[in-house]
Design a protein around this motif. Structure first.
Motif, PDB file in Angstrom:
ATOM      1  N   CYS A   1      42.326  38.638  44.335  1.00 23.96           N
ATOM      2  CA  CYS A   1      42.010  39.288  43.036  1.00 23.96           C
ATOM      3  C   CYS A   1      43.276  39.833  42.618  1.00 23.96           C
ATOM      4  O   CYS A   1      43.382  40.469  41.165  1.00 23.96           O
ATOM      5  N   ILE A   2      44.541  39.771  43.241  1.00 26.77           N
ATOM      6  CA  ILE A   2      45.689  39.972  42.468  1.00 26.77           C
ATOM      7  C   ILE A   2      46.954  38.775  42.710  1.00 26.77           C
ATOM      8  O   ILE A   2      46.474  38.288  43.672  1.00 26.77           O
ATOM      9  N   GLY A   3      47.565  38.523  41.508  1.00 27.94           N
ATOM     10  CA  GLY A   3      48.696  37.541  41.603  1.00 27.94           C
ATOM     11  C   GLY A   3      48.360  36.217  41.104  1.00 27.94           C
ATOM     12  O   GLY A   3      47.218  35.855  40.500  1.00 27.94           O
ATOM     13  N   SER A   4      49.184  35.435  41.302  1.00 30.41           N
ATOM     14  CA  SER A   4      49.291  34.119  40.571  1.00 30.41           C
ATOM     15  C   SER A   4      48.074  33.312  41.203  1.00 30.41           C
ATOM     16  O   SER A   4      47.900  32.233  40.666  1.00 30.41           O
ATOM     17  N   THR A   5      47.634  33.331  42.345  1.00 30.07           N
ATOM     18  CA  THR A   5      46.568  32.602  43.052  1.00 30.07           C
ATOM     19  C   THR A   5      45.305  33.204  42.739  1.00 30.07           C
ATOM     20  O   THR A   5      44.268  32.923  43.661  1.00 30.07           O
TER      21      THR A   5
ATOM     22  N   VAL B   1      51.360  40.683  36.139  1.00 32.49           N
ATOM     23  CA  VAL B   1      50.639  40.591  37.560  1.00 32.49           C
ATOM     24  C   VAL B   1      49.161  40.684  37.158  1.00 32.49           C
ATOM     25  O   VAL B   1      48.548  41.723  37.133  1.00 32.49           O
ATOM     26  N   PRO B   2      48.357  39.427  37.059  1.00 32.50           N
ATOM     27  CA  PRO B   2      46.940  39.298  37.108  1.00 32.50           C
ATOM     28  C   PRO B   2      46.328  40.181  38.205  1.00 32.50           C
ATOM     29  O   PRO B   2      46.708  39.979  39.231  1.00 32.50           O
ATOM     30  N   ILE B   3      45.172  40.887  37.645  1.00 32.63           N
ATOM     31  CA  ILE B   3      44.857  41.847  38.713  1.00 32.63           C
ATOM     32  C   ILE B   3      43.172  41.867  38.158  1.00 32.63           C
ATOM     33  O   ILE B   3      42.929  42.125  36.976  1.00 32.63           O
ATOM     34  N   ILE B   4      42.412  41.828  39.301  1.00 32.37           N
ATOM     35  CA  ILE B   4      40.960  42.258  39.110  1.00 32.37           C
ATOM     36  C   ILE B   4      40.706  43.413  40.127  1.00 32.37           C
ATOM     37  O   ILE B   4      40.611  43.119  41.389  1.00 32.37           O
ATOM     38  N   ASN B   5      40.531  44.432  39.643  1.00 36.80           N
ATOM     39  CA  ASN B   5      40.237  45.702  40.565  1.00 36.80           C
ATOM     40  C   ASN B   5      39.055  45.812  41.158  1.00 36.80           C
ATOM     41  O   ASN B   5      38.271  45.069  40.910  1.00 36.80           O
ATOM     42  N   LYS B   6      38.726  46.689  42.086  1.00 34.33           N
ATOM     43  CA  LYS B   6      37.643  46.599  42.873  1.00 34.33           C
ATOM     44  C   LYS B   6      36.355  46.874  41.862  1.00 34.33           C
ATOM     45  O   LYS B   6      35.310  46.357  42.149  1.00 34.33           O
ATOM     46  N   THR B   7      36.554  47.729  41.225  1.00 35.90           N
ATOM     47  CA  THR B   7      35.476  48.242  40.169  1.00 35.90           C
ATOM     48  C   THR B   7      35.074  47.199  39.482  1.00 35.90           C
ATOM     49  O   THR B   7      33.819  46.804  39.222  1.00 35.90           O
TER      50      THR B   7
ATOM     51  N   LYS C   1      32.291  29.739  40.292  1.00 31.96           N
ATOM     52  CA  LYS C   1      32.728  30.713  39.286  1.00 31.96           C
ATOM     53  C   LYS C   1      33.993  31.100  39.311  1.00 31.96           C
ATOM     54  O   LYS C   1      34.478  31.737  38.419  1.00 31.96           O
ATOM     55  N   ALA C   2      34.774  30.712  40.153  1.00 29.62           N
ATOM     56  CA  ALA C   2      36.209  31.211  40.532  1.00 29.62           C
ATOM     57  C   ALA C   2      37.336  31.065  39.206  1.00 29.62           C
ATOM     58  O   ALA C   2      37.624  32.204  39.011  1.00 29.62           O
ATOM     59  N   SER C   3      37.167  29.984  38.488  1.00 34.10           N
ATOM     60  CA  SER C   3      38.202  29.905  37.497  1.00 34.10           C
ATOM     61  C   SER C   3      37.493  30.955  36.320  1.00 34.10           C
ATOM     62  O   SER C   3      38.322  31.585  35.561  1.00 34.10           O
ATOM     63  N   GLN C   4      36.258  31.240  36.154  1.00 33.20           N
ATOM     64  CA  GLN C   4      35.780  32.034  35.164  1.00 33.20           C
ATOM     65  C   GLN C   4      35.997  33.511  35.677  1.00 33.20           C
ATOM     66  O   GLN C   4      36.338  34.195  34.552  1.00 33.20           O
ATOM     67  N   ILE C   5      35.964  33.737  36.776  1.00 35.74           N
ATOM     68  CA  ILE C   5      36.231  35.189  37.261  1.00 35.74           C
ATOM     69  C   ILE C   5      37.774  35.496  37.319  1.00 35.74           C
ATOM     70  O   ILE C   5      38.005  36.633  36.792  1.00 35.74           O
ATOM     71  N   ALA C   6      38.449  34.472  37.266  1.00 37.10           N
ATOM     72  CA  ALA C   6      39.993  34.614  37.352  1.00 37.10           C
ATOM     73  C   ALA C   6      40.373  35.056  35.885  1.00 37.10           C
ATOM     74  O   ALA C   6      41.465  35.832  35.794  1.00 37.10           O
TER      75      ALA C   6
ATOM     76  N   ALA D   1      41.031  38.709  34.414  1.00 34.94           N
ATOM     77  CA  ALA D   1      42.385  39.320  34.743  1.00 34.94           C
ATOM     78  C   ALA D   1      43.146  39.606  33.617  1.00 34.94           C
ATOM     79  O   ALA D   1      43.752  40.597  33.496  1.00 34.94           O
ATOM     80  N   GLY D   2      42.987  38.454  32.597  1.00 36.31           N
ATOM     81  CA  GLY D   2      43.501  38.807  31.299  1.00 36.31           C
ATOM     82  C   GLY D   2      45.054  38.365  31.430  1.00 36.31           C
ATOM     83  O   GLY D   2      45.362  37.892  32.369  1.00 36.31           O
ATOM     84  N   GLN D   3      45.709  38.470  30.196  1.00 35.37           N
ATOM     85  CA  GLN D   3      47.114  38.019  30.385  1.00 35.37           C
ATOM     86  C   GLN D   3      48.017  39.194  30.717  1.00 35.37           C
ATOM     87  O   GLN D   3      48.258  40.081  29.531  1.00 35.37           O
ATOM     88  N   GLN D   4      48.705  39.171  31.689  1.00 33.67           N
ATOM     89  CA  GLN D   4      49.437  40.195  32.122  1.00 33.67           C
ATOM     90  C   GLN D   4      50.404  39.846  32.854  1.00 33.67           C
ATOM     91  O   GLN D   4      50.314  38.877  33.607  1.00 33.67           O
TER      92      GLN D   4
END
Length: 406
Positions: free
Chosen positions: A290-294, A345-351, A332-337, A340-343
């Motif tokens: 959920c964090i980073g380039s991968t 350090v891409p991140i999807i937090n726990k919430t 759904k991995a690419s859709q979920i990724a 994270a938006g354009q930032q």
């Protein structure tokens, strides 16, 4: 002193490999010369700009990318035609160390490409394999073409037929490796198409393809990941305390999640002490980066582990199957990724991760049926991929025997 140096030079002028085909065991030893004396260096007539590459066309484009064919073009005036199957060109990328054997008319796609045409003393297929033997190819050549030109190549007389015999042996292995790799790609493509039918499309609550025994069952229900299982964000035991590391407990980071479905080993291991300060993940949970380039990489852990903070894990509740959740998230991995938006350090937090909704069939038996179907495909893909690696290792070992070790 001069005589000793001359004796040493003569010793390496003719050598023999550890393994020779029976017909050549009593023939003369191999000679050597540098690449610069064995090839003509040719610059193709025209380079193609990247924006001119087509997804399909009449002629393949060769450039410095990892792909054998980088694109296509229809411009016949750009084509380099002087190629034969018996004496192919070797394409060398000056900066990225790409060695490609080309046996059909092609187009040069970038600066830095050198096309090597072997002279009469050496077979082009043999020379290509000989250049792959030395590990220096993968390290130093990518920086300077001048290094490649001075590389010493050992070879038997072309008249004896030994060069062709060795080249044919490795070409056959290359063909088998390529065919097996293509089978992996075909299986992956088949799986992707199957997943599109086994899971509901966007805006629908029923899949296009449903197993017969479930066709009359109720629609799939939308569930948030946080309601499907416990969401656990990993943490990293203190690296300042060396007693946390060096044991046999698994510590999963994104680097441990490959194209394979399961994580069964990790690059970094923890002691019992280090493991105890992490957040425990039971075996067969679902791990999602959920964090980073991968971001978007997904796996299942075969054994208990802890993960670092880049991974959110799902420990499914009793009515939900880990194998099914894994397949849904893979789909759904690419859709979920994208969440994270354009930032920087891409991140999807726990919430946010917990709030992601997926569709789930009402019967656990249907989850199991879908999971079994896709799991069997994953096993076949992994076994076929492993075969590719085994064949590559076999070729590597054979090369060390069929070429002299200097």
């Amino acid at each position: 002193m001069k005589n000793k140096n001359m004796e040493k030079e003569n010793e390496i002028k003719t050598v023999v490999p550890a393994l020779r085909f029976p017909a050549f065991r009593n023939t003369e030893g191999w000679k050597n010369d540098i690449v610069n004396n064995l090839v003509d260096i040719i610059i193709p007539p025209k380079k193609i700009a990247l924006q001119e590459y087509l997804n399909e066309g009449d002629y393949p484009i060769i450039d410095q990318s990892q792909k054998y064919i980088s694109g296509w073009i229809n411009d016949k005036d750009a084509v380099f035609r002087d190629v034969s199957l018996n004496n192919p060109f070797i394409v060398f990328g000056d900066h990225t160390c790409i060695l490609k054997k080309v046996s059909c008319p092609f187009v040069q796609g970038a600066d830095g490409i050198k096309v090597l045409k072997s002279k009469d003393s050496i077979d082009g297929n043999f020379l290509y394999q000989a250049l792959l033997v030395c590990p220096v190819t993968q390290e130093e050549y990518k920086r300077h073409f001048s290094i490649l030109k001075q590389k010493k190549v050992f070879f038997p007389s072309i008249k004896s037929g030994e060069q062709q015999k060795i080249a044919d042996c490795f070409s056959s292995l290359d063909d088998l490796i390529e065919a097996t790799a293509q089978k992996v790609k075909a299986l992956e493509k088949h799986k992707k198409g199957l997943m599109q039918r086994l899971f509901p499309a966007e805006g629908k609550n029923m899949p296009d393809l449903r197993f017969p025994e479930f066709q009359e069952k109720k629609e799939w229900k939308e569930k948030q990941l946080g309601n499907i299982g416990e969401i656990i964000t990993g943490n990293t035991p203190s690296t300042k305390d060396i007693t946390n590391y060096g044991g046999n407990k698994l510590f999963v980071s994104p680097a441990d999640i490959s194209n394979n479905r399961y994580v069964s080993d990790t690059k970094i291991k923890l002691t019992d002490k280090g493991f105890s300060v992490g957040r425990y993940i039971p075996a067969n949970s679902v791990l999602f980066v959920c964090i980073g380039s991968t971001i978007g990489k997904v796996a299942q852990n075969k054994f208990e582990c802890i993960t670092n903070q880049q991974i959110n894990s799902i420990v499914p509740y009793e009515e939900y199957l880990s194998d099914f959740i894994y397949s849904v998230l893979e789909h759904k991995a690419s859709q979920i990724a994208m969440l994270a938006g354009q930032q920087a350090v891409p991140i999807i937090n726990k919430t946010l991760f917990s709030s992601i909704s997926i569709l789930v069939p009402p019967q656990k038996e249907e989850q199991q049926k879908i999971a079994n179907c896709l799991s069997s495909l994953d096993e076949l893909i992994e076994a076929t991929s492993r075969k590719v690696e085994i064949l590559k290792e076999h070729k590597k070992g054979l090369m060390q025997q069929l070429f002299p070790k200097i």
